[in-house]
Design an enzyme around this catalytic site. Structure first.
Site, PDB file in Angstrom:
ATOM      1  N   ASP A  14       0.741  -5.483 -20.395  1.00 35.50           N
ATOM      2  CA  ASP A  14       1.759  -6.449 -19.989  1.00 35.50           C
ATOM      3  C   ASP A  14       1.545  -6.951 -18.561  1.00 35.50           C
ATOM      4  OD1 ASP A  14       3.209  -6.560 -22.356  1.00 35.50           O
ATOM      5  OD2 ASP A  14       4.599  -4.968 -21.792  1.00 35.50           O
ATOM      6  N   HIS A  64       0.903   5.798  -1.042  1.00 41.81           N
ATOM      7  CA  HIS A  64       0.182   6.987  -1.486  1.00 41.81           C
ATOM      8  C   HIS A  64       0.943   7.596  -2.671  1.00 41.81           C
ATOM      9  CE1 HIS A  64      -2.581   7.875   2.175  1.00 41.81           C
ATOM     10  NE2 HIS A  64      -2.232   6.613   2.182  1.00 41.81           N
ATOM     11  N   HIS A 117      -8.625   7.551  -1.362  1.00 38.67           N
ATOM     12  CA  HIS A 117      -7.556   7.085  -0.498  1.00 38.67           C
ATOM     13  C   HIS A 117      -6.288   6.835  -1.326  1.00 38.67           C
ATOM     14  CE1 HIS A 117      -6.379   4.324   3.108  1.00 38.67           C
ATOM     15  NE2 HIS A 117      -5.346   4.913   2.566  1.00 38.67           N
ATOM     16  N   HIS A 171       0.857  -1.193   0.000  1.00 36.40           N
ATOM     17  CA  HIS A 171       0.000   0.000   0.000  1.00 36.40           C
ATOM     18  C   HIS A 171       0.886   1.233   0.000  1.00 36.40           C
ATOM     19  CE1 HIS A 171      -2.967   2.956   0.889  1.00 36.40           C
ATOM     20  NE2 HIS A 171      -2.577   3.153   2.125  1.00 36.40           N
ATOM     21  N   TYR A 214       7.763 -14.226 -23.130  1.00 34.49           N
ATOM     22  CA  TYR A 214       8.662 -13.143 -22.724  1.00 34.49           C
ATOM     23  C   TYR A 214       9.615 -13.645 -21.640  1.00 34.49           C
ATOM     24  CZ  TYR A 214      10.247  -8.622 -20.915  1.00 34.49           C
ATOM     25  OH  TYR A 214      11.008  -7.563 -20.504  1.00 34.49           O
TER      26      TYR A 214
END
Lengths: 230, 230, 230, 230
Positions: free
Chosen positions: A119, A96, A168, A94, A228
């Site tokens: 991708d 910001h 958020h 998480h 790939y």
């Protein structure tokens, strides 16, 4: 206990400031040991420059601290909901980060506009609905997890390993803590390029990418026919 | 074999992260030996920090690996088409650099707006048409090359050494691998300033540069009457 | 005298260029000793790389130099007004950081758009009214302080520790000099993300955050029921 | 000869890449000795990392090379026109810095929007008219200087030490080579904040700064009543 996982979670957390995704303490990464059902997570409010392996917190899936002297991240309950609902994920991150958070603040999905997106994310990166007053007031962080899960109802979280929590910011996940952070970096790039794309030509209909190209690039990197890499 | 070319291709690849043009493994550079018709290219999915000269791959113009233990870049077939069609080029670079890629996602040409552009690109930097389903599904990377070549039909690729592949990103080329990367850097600057220019004044007709000035600056640096530099 | 405060004010000033908030000499930080009613502040026009503890200036609340060989910052009178009116603050910072200054130039408040804002600022970050000719012409810096104070009439400056001075730039404050600079960094992030948010979706009504979420996040970090951090 | 001036011009040139104002060789700085009427300038097309004091070129005001083994900057004739017309300037800098160049490409003046601008530029930073075909085709660089001078007809170049050459980029000047580069840095900041200001609120009439505040800030730093700095 869980020394290898702790090392991984430490490194993954330290990757966040290194990649420019966090300011001060605004981020947290966790990893899970699926055999023991234990999660290692960053402590709350500790600066990245002060973060060491012994400050990490080990918790069970109910949020009980099993080891560690620090309080776990205030976002811990969100991580736990994701681990419980998304059985294949091994890590959660998480941040910001500025571009993804701006998208979360705008409250709109990031549509697939090109192969950089394709991708890694097999379709829109969704933004959750706004949380309701009662969800905010009671068990807020747990409800944040539940709203993310609701957003993925009918979708495979491994095919789109990121979400924007409205007003958020982003949560990402992956096969492990490192991969969760990797997906945070990719999300930020994709969000940044989406904003710039619309700045150049502000017409969603004109340049949403073709489904064929989305399929091609996602499947070039994922699944049984991927070709790939080495 | 091709030690000098390999060194050049290695350095040119490492220049990409140094110049801020790539995140993770999102880019690749190649160079060609026109006498031997052999191409040196980055291996697929290898991190730049792990890239060493012995990991580079030597291939012929049909894509057969002539030397090297690694799989060549997944974009190899695109490079090869360019080498075959554009006889004067000595190097090719591909990135997902943020500004040029955003232009590719928007699907529009970058018009010449000032002398920074004119110093290197003698007219619009074109964006390809969207690829068709059948082109995407079969020999995708080769078809990507063919669509680029189609875009330059009637134009001199040495006068505009860059293209935007729609919904994908930029390819650039040049006299050698270094020059191809140089042009990637210039393209990114030019794309960035074009976005900012239109943000300041969103009127394409008002500030497309004069043809006289475009001629002057391009020819000040290129061709028999060039007088820039030592 | 005031050695500890001086050290703090020195470090806080040096934090400004480190965080990318100032160009050349465009910023200043001060701290106050509330017992002695003395303020330590950066000298005027001294480069950050030349700033040492002995160059700091000690002044009283009337602006008289109590210690120091240098002239105090030209913005000193603004700092002093804030210390006199806002009894709880221990430090003040002023910068021309690019995003917050652009908001100040646009002359509009920064509305709370997400939890990054809500974690630190309990509502709009206000922009002052334009200063009047007579305020500009006489005791300009002191009047700048008075206009800030007028802007906070009826509001708690500790709940929103930042202001945008119209056509000028931001001032922030906090419990001490370090905290004032911390709030400058947060303000810049919040301003930056606000601009990007409106670039993505230019509709103030669509994504002003919910009051419930604003309450939750602000109170998660501040006041008696805070539970963020150790 | 002119060792002190050369050292100054070298340092000022090297300041350009350090401040992020140039890519590759896209910039040049000169300084003048007013007693000898000799100018020291960067050689054309030499990389900044290769620039040493012995590569600088000394020329007279007619552009004749007086000392040096290299060709002077291709923009030399523009510098010379400015030295001849603006008798108070001691240094000239030219860059393709991204924000100022974008303004030049948009072809509009940068209006004074706040005190950052007012501290250094006493009014609009003007953009020249487009150059005419005959000016471009014959003695282009000299004519560039003449168009700048025409733009300042009736204005004091020391009060606004910068110009945007339409479809090209900025030139700045100052009391010496260092000051010319300083003004390039300030111009870039001011241009960047102007773009952001208009992005926030796209209404030129709403937030052009007051003349009173422009006077106050400019005169706080310049002229007999200046009181900023030591």
């Amino acid at each position: 206990m869980l020394e290898k996982l702790k090392q991984e979670v430490l490194e993954a957390n330290l990757e966040l400031p290194k990649k420019g995704l966090v300011v001060y303490t605004w981020g947290n990464v966790s990893g899970i040991d699926r055999d023991k059902n234990l999660v290692v997570i960053k402590p709350s409010g500790v600066k990245y420059e002060d973060l060491t392996i012994d400050k990490l917190v080990v918790i069970d899936l109910d949020g009980n601290v099993v080891e560690g002297d620090y309080k776990p991240s205030s976002d811990t309950a969100t991580h736990l909901e994701l681990y419980k609902a998304f059985g294949e994920i091994g890590g959660v991150a998480h941040t910001h980060s500025e571009w993804a958070t701006s998208y979360a603040q705008a409250g709109v999905n990031i549509p697939p506009l090109g192969t950089t997106h394709a991708d890694y994310f097999y379709g829109d990166i969704p933004c959750t609905r706004a949380m309701r007053a009662e969800e905010i007031q009671k068990e807020y962080e747990k409800q944040t997890g539940k709203v993310i899960i609701e957003t993925f109802d009918g979708h495979n979280p491994m095919e789109v390993p990121a979400v924007l929590v409205k007003e958020h910011g982003p949560f990402t996940w992956g096969t492990d803590a490192h991969n969760a952070v990797y997906n945070s970096v990719v999300l930020e790039e994709v969000a940044k390029m989406a904003v710039k794309t619309f700045t150049i030509k502000n017409d969603i209909f004109a340049h949403k990418m073709s489904q064929d190209l989305l399929d091609k690039h996602y499947l070039r990197k994922h699944g049984v026919n991927a070709y790939y890499g080495q």
